[in-house]
Design a protein around this motif. Structure first.
Motif, PDB file in Angstrom:
ATOM      1  N   UNK A 139      -4.152  -1.838  -4.849  1.00 19.72           N
ATOM      2  CA  UNK A 139      -5.226  -2.817  -5.054  1.00 19.72           C
ATOM      3  C   UNK A 139      -4.784  -4.211  -4.630  1.00 19.72           C
ATOM      4  N   UNK A 140      -3.564  -4.593  -5.003  1.00 22.82           N
ATOM      5  CA  UNK A 140      -3.039  -5.897  -4.585  1.00 22.82           C
ATOM      6  C   UNK A 140      -2.952  -5.968  -3.066  1.00 22.82           C
ATOM      7  N   UNK A 141      -2.525  -4.861  -2.426  1.00 25.12           N
ATOM      8  CA  UNK A 141      -2.404  -4.873  -0.965  1.00 25.12           C
ATOM      9  C   UNK A 141      -3.765  -5.038  -0.294  1.00 25.12           C
ATOM     10  N   UNK A 142      -4.776  -4.337  -0.806  1.00 25.52           N
ATOM     11  CA  UNK A 142      -6.123  -4.447  -0.228  1.00 25.52           C
ATOM     12  C   UNK A 142      -6.685  -5.851  -0.481  1.00 25.52           C
ATOM     13  N   UNK A 143      -6.489  -6.366  -1.692  1.00 26.20           N
ATOM     14  CA  UNK A 143      -6.965  -7.714  -2.030  1.00 26.20           C
ATOM     15  C   UNK A 143      -6.303  -8.763  -1.133  1.00 26.20           C
ATOM     16  N   UNK A 144      -5.002  -8.632  -0.909  1.00 26.24           N
ATOM     17  CA  UNK A 144      -4.264  -9.555  -0.058  1.00 26.24           C
ATOM     18  C   UNK A 144      -4.796  -9.525   1.373  1.00 26.24           C
ATOM     19  N   UNK A 145      -5.028  -8.324   1.867  1.00 27.46           N
ATOM     20  CA  UNK A 145      -5.567  -8.169   3.224  1.00 27.46           C
ATOM     21  C   UNK A 145      -6.979  -8.735   3.293  1.00 27.46           C
ATOM     22  N   UNK A 146      -7.758  -8.528   2.253  1.00 28.91           N
ATOM     23  CA  UNK A 146      -9.143  -9.009   2.204  1.00 28.91           C
ATOM     24  C   UNK A 146      -9.182 -10.526   2.204  1.00 28.91           C
ATOM     25  N   UNK A 147      -8.242 -11.188   1.503  1.00 28.47           N
ATOM     26  CA  UNK A 147      -8.196 -12.649   1.434  1.00 28.47           C
ATOM     27  C   UNK A 147      -7.873 -13.279   2.777  1.00 28.47           C
TER      28      UNK A 147
ATOM     29  N   UNK B   8       0.828  -1.202   0.000  1.00 28.94           N
ATOM     30  CA  UNK B   8       0.000   0.000   0.000  1.00 28.94           C
ATOM     31  C   UNK B   8       0.863   1.253   0.000  1.00 28.94           C
ATOM     32  N   UNK B   9       1.847   1.306   0.902  1.00 27.38           N
ATOM     33  CA  UNK B   9       2.665   2.507   1.008  1.00 27.38           C
ATOM     34  C   UNK B   9       3.629   2.674  -0.166  1.00 27.38           C
ATOM     35  N   UNK B  10       4.096   1.561  -0.748  1.00 23.57           N
ATOM     36  CA  UNK B  10       4.913   1.662  -1.955  1.00 23.57           C
ATOM     37  C   UNK B  10       4.071   2.216  -3.093  1.00 23.57           C
ATOM     38  N   UNK B  11       2.839   1.701  -3.246  1.00 22.30           N
ATOM     39  CA  UNK B  11       1.935   2.217  -4.274  1.00 22.30           C
ATOM     40  C   UNK B  11       1.630   3.684  -4.068  1.00 22.30           C
ATOM     41  N   UNK B  12       1.398   4.083  -2.825  1.00 19.91           N
ATOM     42  CA  UNK B  12       1.132   5.487  -2.512  1.00 19.91           C
ATOM     43  C   UNK B  12       2.337   6.354  -2.828  1.00 19.91           C
ATOM     44  N   UNK B  13       3.545   5.852  -2.513  1.00 24.00           N
ATOM     45  CA  UNK B  13       4.764   6.610  -2.803  1.00 24.00           C
ATOM     46  C   UNK B  13       4.935   6.807  -4.302  1.00 24.00           C
ATOM     47  N   UNK B  14       4.632   5.787  -5.089  1.00 23.69           N
ATOM     48  CA  UNK B  14       4.743   5.896  -6.546  1.00 23.69           C
ATOM     49  C   UNK B  14       3.797   6.970  -7.060  1.00 23.69           C
TER      50      UNK B  14
ATOM     51  N   UNK C 260       0.568   9.081 -15.844  1.00 22.68           N
ATOM     52  CA  UNK C 260      -0.391   7.962 -15.858  1.00 22.68           C
ATOM     53  C   UNK C 260       0.248   6.613 -15.528  1.00 22.68           C
ATOM     54  N   UNK C 261       1.496   6.396 -15.947  1.00 25.92           N
ATOM     55  CA  UNK C 261       2.162   5.141 -15.647  1.00 25.92           C
ATOM     56  C   UNK C 261       2.401   4.999 -14.148  1.00 25.92           C
ATOM     57  N   UNK C 262       2.769   6.085 -13.492  1.00 26.86           N
ATOM     58  CA  UNK C 262       2.973   6.044 -12.037  1.00 26.86           C
ATOM     59  C   UNK C 262       1.646   5.807 -11.314  1.00 26.86           C
ATOM     60  N   UNK C 263       0.597   6.437 -11.780  1.00 29.08           N
ATOM     61  CA  UNK C 263      -0.719   6.238 -11.165  1.00 29.08           C
ATOM     62  C   UNK C 263      -1.177   4.792 -11.338  1.00 29.08           C
ATOM     63  N   UNK C 264      -1.002   4.241 -12.532  1.00 28.22           N
ATOM     64  CA  UNK C 264      -1.406   2.847 -12.771  1.00 28.22           C
ATOM     65  C   UNK C 264      -0.611   1.903 -11.874  1.00 28.22           C
ATOM     66  N   UNK C 265       0.709   2.102 -11.797  1.00 30.50           N
ATOM     67  CA  UNK C 265       1.551   1.245 -10.953  1.00 30.50           C
ATOM     68  C   UNK C 265       1.166   1.388  -9.483  1.00 30.50           C
TER      69      UNK C 265
END
Length: 165
Positions: free
Chosen positions: A156-164, A69-75, A145-150
């Motif tokens: 999203x992966x972090x939230x999905x992982x936590x949700x699982x 999550x924080x890596x994605x936010x930093x990007x 846009x590439x940074x936002x997508x990454x």
């Protein structure tokens, strides 16, 4: 499949960075060097992630989700890059460091490291070479846009992982 998609995601940040650099003389060398580092840092990260998994077994999903999550936010927050001049080796290392921290999370999740490592290297080489060629040719593509997508993909992966969990 997660591993291949994740390899693509970590290479998007390099595209965003390399689109800003138009005067690279050794585009092939920089792309190859960055791809190799995008495979080397995950090996270290996976090893550290597996070690951390043994220590933090019950907290691993929460810790890895937080890291992603924080890596994605930093990007996302770093999408306002200025033009700069850095030696080619240092540039490749700087562009590849995020794969280390991402791979710690993936190591803690016990993902298939070789698929991720190969995917990260292949995607990074192809996309960084294309980005460096586009920047050299003067093709105007915004890197934001590439940074936002990454960033959004990692969140999203972090939230999905936590949700699982």
């Amino acid at each position: 499949m997660k591993e291949i998609f994740s390899g693509l995601i970590v290479s998007l940040d390099v595209v965003a960075l390399y689109l800003l650099i138009s005067d690279v003389k050794s585009r092939f060398l920089l792309s190859m060097w960055t791809a190799i580092l995008h495979m080397l840092f995950p090996i270290i990260g996976f090893t550290l992630g597996n070690w951390m998994l043994q220590i933090l077994m019950q907290w691993s999903n929460i810790v890895s989700s937080a890291l992603l999550f924080f890596i994605g936010l930093q990007i996302i927050l770093s999408s306002k890059n200025a033009h700069f001049s850095i030696p080619i080796g240092l540039l490749a290392i700087t562009a590849s460091l995020d794969t280390f921290s991402v791979s710690i999370s993936f190591g803690m999740l016990n993902l298939q490291k070789y698929y991720f490592i190969a995917s990260a290297g292949i995607w990074t080489f192809i996309l960084s070479y294309i980005a460096l060629y586009a920047a050299k040719a003067g093709i105007s593509i915004k890197s934001t846009p590439f940074k936002w997508i990454a960033g959004i993909s990692l969140i999203t992966i972090s939230v999905y992982t936590l949700w699982e969990q």
